[in-house]
Design a protein around this motif. Sequence first.
Motif, PDB file in Angstrom:
ATOM      1  N   LEU A 119       0.675  -1.146  -0.040  1.00 38.57           N
ATOM      2  CA  LEU A 119      -0.093  -0.031   0.049  1.00 38.57           C
ATOM      3  C   LEU A 119       0.881   1.304  -0.008  1.00 38.57           C
ATOM      4  O   LEU A 119       0.415   2.171  -0.429  1.00 38.57           O
ATOM      5  N   PHE A 120       2.103   1.027   0.659  1.00 40.96           N
ATOM      6  CA  PHE A 120       2.945   2.331   0.740  1.00 40.96           C
ATOM      7  C   PHE A 120       4.364   2.295  -0.276  1.00 40.96           C
ATOM      8  O   PHE A 120       5.029   2.878  -0.148  1.00 40.96           O
ATOM      9  N   HIS A 121       3.742   1.421  -1.061  1.00 40.76           N
ATOM     10  CA  HIS A 121       5.008   1.391  -2.245  1.00 40.76           C
ATOM     11  C   HIS A 121       4.548   1.957  -3.529  1.00 40.76           C
ATOM     12  O   HIS A 121       3.400   1.579  -3.836  1.00 40.76           O
ATOM     13  N   GLY A 122       5.171   2.630  -4.288  1.00 35.87           N
ATOM     14  CA  GLY A 122       4.853   3.208  -5.699  1.00 35.87           C
ATOM     15  C   GLY A 122       4.887   4.612  -5.837  1.00 35.87           C
ATOM     16  O   GLY A 122       5.635   5.256  -4.978  1.00 35.87           O
ATOM     17  N   ARG A 123       3.981   5.130  -6.375  1.00 35.92           N
ATOM     18  CA  ARG A 123       3.656   6.628  -6.650  1.00 35.92           C
ATOM     19  C   ARG A 123       2.234   7.039  -6.080  1.00 35.92           C
ATOM     20  O   ARG A 123       1.590   6.302  -6.571  1.00 35.92           O
ATOM     21  N   ILE A 124       2.316   8.212  -5.971  1.00 37.99           N
ATOM     22  CA  ILE A 124       1.050   8.759  -5.610  1.00 37.99           C
ATOM     23  C   ILE A 124       0.185   9.049  -6.857  1.00 37.99           C
ATOM     24  O   ILE A 124       0.572   9.983  -7.758  1.00 37.99           O
ATOM     25  N   LEU A 157      -4.382   6.616  -4.491  1.00 39.89           N
ATOM     26  CA  LEU A 157      -5.461   7.158  -3.438  1.00 39.89           C
ATOM     27  C   LEU A 157      -6.786   6.397  -3.353  1.00 39.89           C
ATOM     28  O   LEU A 157      -7.225   6.047  -2.248  1.00 39.89           O
ATOM     29  N   HIS A 158      -7.200   5.653  -4.480  1.00 37.17           N
ATOM     30  CA  HIS A 158      -8.185   4.593  -4.392  1.00 37.17           C
ATOM     31  C   HIS A 158      -7.865   3.659  -3.378  1.00 37.17           C
ATOM     32  O   HIS A 158      -8.828   3.122  -2.622  1.00 37.17           O
ATOM     33  N   GLN A 199      -8.559   0.838   1.925  1.00 43.71           N
ATOM     34  CA  GLN A 199      -7.759   0.139   3.206  1.00 43.71           C
ATOM     35  C   GLN A 199      -7.648   1.084   4.347  1.00 43.71           C
ATOM     36  O   GLN A 199      -7.519   0.586   5.617  1.00 43.71           O
ATOM     37  N   LEU A 200      -7.652   2.264   4.049  1.00 41.26           N
ATOM     38  CA  LEU A 200      -6.996   3.078   5.215  1.00 41.26           C
ATOM     39  C   LEU A 200      -7.793   4.402   5.494  1.00 41.26           C
ATOM     40  O   LEU A 200      -8.171   4.702   6.847  1.00 41.26           O
TER      41      LEU A 200
END
Length: 352
Positions: A187-192, A197-198, A203-204
């Motif tokens: 969930l916290f890996h990658g680009r914004i 955001l979806h 999930q959060l």
Amino acid sequence: MTTFHALTVANIEPETAEAVEITFAVPEALARDYAWRPGQHLTLKARINGEELRRCYSICRAPRAGEISVAVKSIEGGRFSGYALRELQPGASLEVMVPQGNFGYRPDPAVRGDYLAIAAGSGITPMLAIIEATLATEPESRFTLIYGNRSTDSMMFRQALADLKDRWPQRLQLLWIFSQESTESALFHGRIDGQKLHALGEQLLDFSRFDRAFICGPQAMMEQASAALVELGMAPDTINIEHFNTPGTGGPRRTAGAAQGTRVTVRQDGHQRQIVLAAEDESILDAALRQGADLPYACKGGVCATCKCRVLQGEVEMAVNYSLEPDQLAAGYILSCQALPKGDGLVVDFDV
């Protein structure tokens, strides 16, 4: 009228290997001139290798008596950023324009809000000031920051954000997104982007709960983030975007109107002068500067609004506009760096 003053560099603090925080001393006599709203920026002016350069940088700290700070991140081939990181020293003097810009928020102690900030890279700069000032001023408000970077080492203001979290542990939520560093959760890996955001929404976070959002970073990220927030339940008029960097458009492009030789009357400091366009795609600002006028400007990209003026007579077309609000446009304000006159007889006023 926008004004430059010579300010002394009080301190230069490294933030990352490619970014510094520059703090200027503000003398008491200029304290009112440099009073500012979190989210605004400064335009710095310096002569480098015989050429005058101007650059806009967001103010990065909540207001403090006697000082004002900006952050400068090095960019490839950047003449001003290279000078700031490698040559500028404490004690030096730079020409600094008084604070400008419409981005941001003026905190109100009577307000209780739930706010969201989305930043990537150096887009954190205005967010730091907005978050700190809001939490300090509004004791019942909360802030969530989603901050994207390549890696931990490339994060600007990592320690400053940690300090804010220690100061307000229950009212500040920090979420880091890394594109080139392993994380415990995908969930916290990658680009914004819209997809990220979806995923966070599923999930959060319940994005519909936020009263206001602030977005700053690369153009594509801001566009996707803004669209995703609307899809996730936020009202478009609660989403604020800071266009600190825009795609290269090569300047204004004429679609219709006047040709080379068009005359424009420019009013400034109670005087007026007539300028003549040298080409059909020359902006009002460029034509005026070429003919010796000392007009206010900074980015020349339709972003900072430093060059705004008001049309008193005639019409113009603008290539882009990232800074003027609908009510300003309705009142006749334009960006002279993007404005092309539609025929002779145009009169613009820089004093209003």
